[in-house]
Enzyme design. Sequence first.
Site, PDB file in Angstrom:
ATOM      1  N   CYS A 271       0.852  -1.194   0.000  1.00  0.00           N
ATOM      2  CA  CYS A 271       0.000   0.000   0.000  1.00  0.00           C
ATOM      3  C   CYS A 271       0.889   1.246   0.000  1.00  0.00           C
ATOM      4  O   CYS A 271       1.693   1.431   0.905  1.00  0.00           O
ATOM      5  CB  CYS A 271      -0.913   0.020   1.221  1.00  0.00           C
ATOM      6  SG  CYS A 271      -2.240  -1.201   1.163  1.00  0.00           S
TER       7      CYS A 271
ATOM      8  N   CYS B 287      -4.038   0.006 -17.275  1.00  0.00           N
ATOM      9  CA  CYS B 287      -3.681  -0.060 -15.855  1.00  0.00           C
ATOM     10  C   CYS B 287      -2.415   0.724 -15.556  1.00  0.00           C
ATOM     11  O   CYS B 287      -1.991   0.780 -14.401  1.00  0.00           O
ATOM     12  CB  CYS B 287      -3.530  -1.508 -15.399  1.00  0.00           C
ATOM     13  SG  CYS B 287      -2.268  -2.438 -16.297  1.00  0.00           S
TER      14      CYS B 287
END
Length: 427
Positions: free
Chosen positions: A91, A369
């Site tokens: 993250c 993406c």
Amino acid sequence: MTAHGEGQGLEEAERVELTVGAVAPGGHCVARVDGQVVFVRHALPGERVVAEVTEVHRGFVRADAVTVLQAAPDRVEPPCPYAKPGRCGGCDLQHVAPAAQLDWKATVVREQLTRLGGLTDADLDALGVRVEALPGGPLGWRSRVRYAVDGAGRAGLLKHRSHEVVPIDRCLIAHPAIRELPVLAPTGARWPDADTVETVASSGGDVAVTAVADGVPHPVSGPDRVREMAAGRKWTLPTSSFWQVHPAAADTLVDAVLELTDPRPGERAWDLYGGAGLFAAALAGRVGDAGRVTLVESAASGVAAARENLRDLPRVEIVSARVETALARRRITGPVDVVVLDPPRSGAGARVVRDVVAAGPRAVAYVACDPAAFARDVRTFAGLGWRLAALRGYDLFPMTQHVELVGLLLPDADSSTGADRKGHLLT
């Protein structure tokens, strides 16, 4: 903290106080120390931080913000204790308020389309570049998690830009059904013979665990094939097959592609890099029995999944080949009306773009993406007389720096028609 003088280059593990600048691709912000570029993680624009250098390269260094001296208004405490410097690298943006994460990603998209795509600020303003959140919130969304295994047999996640495994007791972005699995160390789980442990929680309600050793999967629990629900259809896939990891992603992308391209009965469509056939199925529903859809996919698992899941759609032809090869060797030929490009992170590339344009479609939907690869391909389209007429951004990967884009590309010769038909998308 090491004193730093004019002309002295930063060294690995050195700590330096600096003011953080603009966001950059990859989950970083840009700063400068004595003219040297520093890409800083765990920071926000405008902050004053102490940063520790993690890598030194010619022309730039990488660093982590280890102490925040002056925090930005959008800084929050990361909900996960592993989302810190030197710990899990999965993250990138847990220290950023969720709404500000969307702005962060939109800023990166704009920067890449300007620098690499050749678009102007006016072009981007007309497109209304923004990133939309998906339902479900920023935690508990990831329906597929691959855990790495360390030398002691403990499952965990990798540090940023490293093969070092950080053993963890939970992953907060993992789907709740995955978090409940007895995979991680606090339960006593050990994986001495595995390289990775792959987990799936499908939209059809299946939960599976697979241990992988030397590239060979070994089912541990749950089915070896899982059910997914998307585009109004049921899908059955091996646990190892590619599928979007956010539960709302597949339908979100299908809806965007259909709205942007507006496939019509009797039209011909290509689904390039088609995987299991998500877009091909949706296109087939629009073009009807009088239309034709051609899906091109190179991965054997994707081809097998497409043939199984689309066997009730005889108007879909499945071509097992690399997209470049299928186009160059005329395994698929135009004319074609609508093309969906959903390439890997590296993008479609100039060769594929040229061949798609040569086939003469009226519209191309590009699902991307990676903003940089998308921007480069947009520039190639522009050089061939095409324009980016509409752009959608979606936060398919909350708490990370990743963003998904769906762009509508139209030939300049059709620009007035395209604007009349889809003008509401440009505002």
